[in-house]
Design an enzyme around this catalytic site. Structure first.
Site, PDB file in Angstrom:
ATOM      1  N   GLY A 163      75.324  74.569 -59.700  1.00 51.12           N
ATOM      2  CA  GLY A 163      75.792  73.571 -58.728  1.00 51.12           C
ATOM      3  C   GLY A 163      74.674  73.000 -57.885  1.00 51.12           C
ATOM      4  N   CYS A 203      75.921  63.793 -62.779  1.00 55.88           N
ATOM      5  CA  CYS A 203      76.427  64.158 -61.451  1.00 55.88           C
ATOM      6  C   CYS A 203      77.600  63.269 -61.111  1.00 55.88           C
ATOM      7  CB  CYS A 203      75.351  63.917 -60.393  1.00 55.88           C
ATOM      8  SG  CYS A 203      73.846  64.813 -60.684  1.00 55.88           S
TER       9      CYS A 203
END
Ligand SMILES: Cc1cc2nc3c(=O)[nH]c(=O)nc-3n(C[C@H](O)[C@H](O)[C@H](O)COP(=O)(O)O)c2cc1C
Length: 309
Positions: A78, A136
């Site tokens: 992440g 993303c």
């Protein structure tokens, strides 16, 4: 017989990046390069792609973030990172001092964020280029990844291109299903090279706990299992674009690397396999050298795309 491993990644805009050899360490698997002193020989790789970096520091996803699966691994780190200022102030001066070729991998949740992050690297000594991670979520467009759609991928590439004079690689996501069209779009928008591919979305379940193994539920699949997928995407894309391709996905031997070069890649990245074996870059380059000598090939560039019909 001595062989030439020097490669020139030259895009259409006149910018180019010279590498002493085509082996790069992939983003997220070599930290900030200089952290690896004592773990691997930093003088071996042609270059390093930094951990994905955002404008502000990020904490990343809930634990667990790593799971082993057949033929590879899943990660859901992440984008935990220290933010772009830490690169500019702390890391770049070290890279410069050590003479390392480091390309900064940047990520963002809006085009503005990518642009501001890229622009802060302008004129900073020690930075050889930028790799845009467009896998993303685009927060302003419902969270679809920038790299899923050719037009969105081109928009972020164009905006960053206008904000930086550094060599610009754009790293594509295999999840798009239209990877070669996305590659063509980012090439027209000013990318100097494309990196193919990022991880593929996957998951695993702990059957005793009866719940997903990763805290984030899904993660990115990497390692040998990815290689045939990446190879097909490199082969297809090499027939469509004329900027260099940097292959990535499951490379763990000299043979793997040579397959990607023969499919049309000019350079390649090693990720998951490097985390398993820190001596792998030297082993891969030695294996490639042996192959070239056996085959009487003096220059690695002569093999680029040779398996193409
Ligand atoms: C632990 C881990 C962290 C990663 N972090 C990033 C990242 O920050 N940015 C990025 O573009 N890719 C990231 N990747 C993807 C790799 O750079 C690479 O594209 C992918 O793992 C496929 O190559 P491989 O099979 O050789 O590992 C990460 C991969 C792993 C395994």
């Amino acid at each position: 017989m001595d062989v030439n491993f020097n490669v020139e990644l030259a895009g259409s805009g006149g910018r180019s990046l010279n590498l002493k050899n085509p082996l790069l360490l992939a983003s997220g698997t070599c930290g900030y390069a200089s952290d690896l002193e004592g773990f691997t020989d930093l003088s071996v790789p042609g270059g390093f792609i930094s951990k994905g970096t955002t404008l502000k520091p990020r904490e990343g996803n809930p634990q667990p973030r790593i799971a082993e699966v057949e033929g590879g691994m899943l990660n859901s780190i992440g984008l935990e990172n220290a933010g772009i200022e830490a690169i500019v102030r702390q890391k770049a001066p070290v890279w410069r001092k050590l003479g390392l070729t480091v390309i900064v991998n940047i990520a963002g949740s809006s085009i503005d964020e990518y642009v501001t992050t890229a622009a802060s690297l302008e004129g900073v000594a020690g930075i050889a280029g930028i790799e845009l991670n467009i896998s993303c979520p685009n927060v302003k467009a419902g969270g679809e990844e920038f790299g899923m759609d050719p037009a969105t991928a081109a928009a972020v590439t164009r905006a960053v291109r206008d904000a930086t004079g550094l060599p610009l690689f754009v790293k594509l996501t295999p999840g798009s299903g239209r990877v070669s069209q996305v590659a063509a779009a980012v090439a027209s928008a000013g990318a100097d090279a494309v990196t193919l591919i990022n991880t593929f979305k996957g998951m695993a379940i702990d059957i005793r706990q009866r719940k997903p193994l990763l805290g984030n539920i899904t993660g990115g699949l990497s390692g040998p299992v990815l290689k045939p997928v990446a190879l097909a995407m490199v082969y297809e894309t090499a027939g469509i674009i004329d900027i260099p391709i940097i292959a990535c996905g499951g490379i763990s031997s000299a043979r793997d690397a040579l397959e990607f070069i023969m499919a049309g890649a000019h350079a390649f990245q090693v990720g998951t396999a490097f985390m398993v074996n820190p001596a792998l870059p030297a082993e891969i380059l030695a294996g490639m050298k042996q192959f070239l000598q056996d085959e009487g090939v003096e220059d690695i560039n002569q093999l680029v795309g040779c398996a193409r019909a």
